[in-house]
Design an enzyme around this catalytic site. Structure first.
Site, PDB file in Angstrom:
ATOM      1  N   HIS A  97       0.848  -1.190   0.000  1.00  0.00           N
ATOM      2  CA  HIS A  97       0.000   0.000   0.000  1.00  0.00           C
ATOM      3  C   HIS A  97       0.883   1.239   0.000  1.00  0.00           C
ATOM      4  O   HIS A  97       0.664   2.171  -0.750  1.00  0.00           O
ATOM      5  CB  HIS A  97      -0.926  -0.016   1.219  1.00  0.00           C
ATOM      6  CG  HIS A  97      -1.815   1.193   1.305  1.00  0.00           C
ATOM      7  ND1 HIS A  97      -2.754   1.338   2.301  1.00  0.00           N
ATOM      8  CD2 HIS A  97      -1.912   2.323   0.554  1.00  0.00           C
ATOM      9  CE1 HIS A  97      -3.390   2.493   2.154  1.00  0.00           C
ATOM     10  NE2 HIS A  97      -2.888   3.109   1.099  1.00  0.00           N
ATOM     11  N   GLU A 140       0.934   7.609  -3.658  1.00  0.00           N
ATOM     12  CA  GLU A 140       1.782   7.383  -2.491  1.00  0.00           C
ATOM     13  C   GLU A 140       3.032   8.255  -2.531  1.00  0.00           C
ATOM     14  O   GLU A 140       3.510   8.713  -1.485  1.00  0.00           O
ATOM     15  CB  GLU A 140       2.163   5.908  -2.394  1.00  0.00           C
ATOM     16  CG  GLU A 140       1.016   5.004  -1.995  1.00  0.00           C
ATOM     17  CD  GLU A 140       0.496   5.315  -0.599  1.00  0.00           C
ATOM     18  OE1 GLU A 140       1.294   5.337   0.344  1.00  0.00           O
ATOM     19  OE2 GLU A 140      -0.727   5.561  -0.466  1.00  0.00           O
ATOM     20  N   HIS A 144       3.249  10.588   0.633  1.00  0.00           N
ATOM     21  CA  HIS A 144       4.219  10.089   1.611  1.00  0.00           C
ATOM     22  C   HIS A 144       5.670  10.198   1.143  1.00  0.00           C
ATOM     23  O   HIS A 144       6.531  10.662   1.894  1.00  0.00           O
ATOM     24  CB  HIS A 144       3.901   8.628   1.959  1.00  0.00           C
ATOM     25  CG  HIS A 144       2.541   8.434   2.552  1.00  0.00           C
ATOM     26  ND1 HIS A 144       2.212   8.844   3.823  1.00  0.00           N
ATOM     27  CD2 HIS A 144       1.416   7.867   2.034  1.00  0.00           C
ATOM     28  CE1 HIS A 144       0.951   8.541   4.088  1.00  0.00           C
ATOM     29  NE2 HIS A 144       0.436   7.942   3.013  1.00  0.00           N
TER      30      HIS A 144
END
Length: 246
Positions: A97, A140, A144
């Protein structure tokens, strides 16, 4: 016998004697230590103290590697699920993920970076074995990866090395049919399969129906470490479904 022929025999015998003496002298000489070139089949071990090639992130305290059980995502999203992940004909089990930078309390997100916001499609496809959705790769990175202080290339390199660091327990490597599972059983399986991983360094999450993720806390050097705040997100249900790939 003529003198000339006798002289030739004497010379020949002398040469043979000299050759024999030279051979005996070499045989009795001490053996020298001659270095042997390493074989190309011999692995070269990293020397102690040699710096690691792992890129070092900045601006956070540790990583969380979030491993999603792909069939749960596909079942929960139904027709809205990502086709590359759920309709590709490849049965995915645990997939990435994300690799999330964390503070001891809380986490950064959507940080300013000199790196491009989008991940080139060709680069995203290189991650398809562990992260099958190119759209998720870019998402992502923006949310992040941008907060790690790493380049895109280094961030995804660290992500791949983090995946190699965490062993998936053998009974959970294939997305086959199974009975509902106690999340604590799965957590213990990960602890047993990964020496050095403690119960306060991993969290298994769920929703009302499905087991969703295993989150493993890692130092910037990708060693296991405790993370009480992350561990508190663990699923408290006694039984959840862990569906098979469709």
């Amino acid at each position: 016998m003529p003198i000339g022929k006798l002289a030739r025999y004497a010379l020949f015998a002398a040469l043979i004697g000299i050759s024999i003496l030279s051979y005996l002298r070499e045989e009795n000489a001490p053996v020298k230590n001659v270095p042997i070139a390493p074989s190309s089949d011999t692995p070269i071990e990293r020397q102690a103290g040699q710096p690691s090639s792992l890129p070092s992130g900045t601006g956070f305290d540790f990583y969380v590697l979030a491993l999603s059980w792909s069939p749960s995502y596909c079942a929960a999203e139904g027709p809205n699920a990502n086709r590359q992940q759920c309709s590709s004909g490849r049965p995915y089990g645990f997939v990435v993920h994300g690799l999330w930078p964390q503070y001891e309390r809380g986490y950064p997100q959507d940080c300013d970076t000199s790196q491009p916001r989008n991940v080139p499609y060709a680069q995203a496809k290189q991650l398809s074995d562990i992260m099958p959705s190119p759209g998720l790769v870019t998402y992502e990175w923006r949310k992040h990866g941008s907060c790690t202080g790493l380049t895109q290339q280094d961030y995804f390199s660290v992500m791949r090395q983090a995946v190699k660091r965490v062993a998936i327990p053998a009974p959970y490597r294939q997305p086959t049919s199974r009975a509902p599972i106690n999340p604590q059983v799965l957590e213990q399986a990960f602890v047993s399969a990964n020496p050095g991983l403690a119960k306060d360094g991993v969290a298994v999450t769920c929703d009302s129906d499905y087991l969703r993720e295993v989150r493993v806390c890692l130092t910037k050097d990708l060693n296991f470490r405790p993370c009480p705040e992350v561990e508190r997100s663990s699923c408290r249900r006694r039984s959840v479904d862990m569906p098979a790939a469709q």
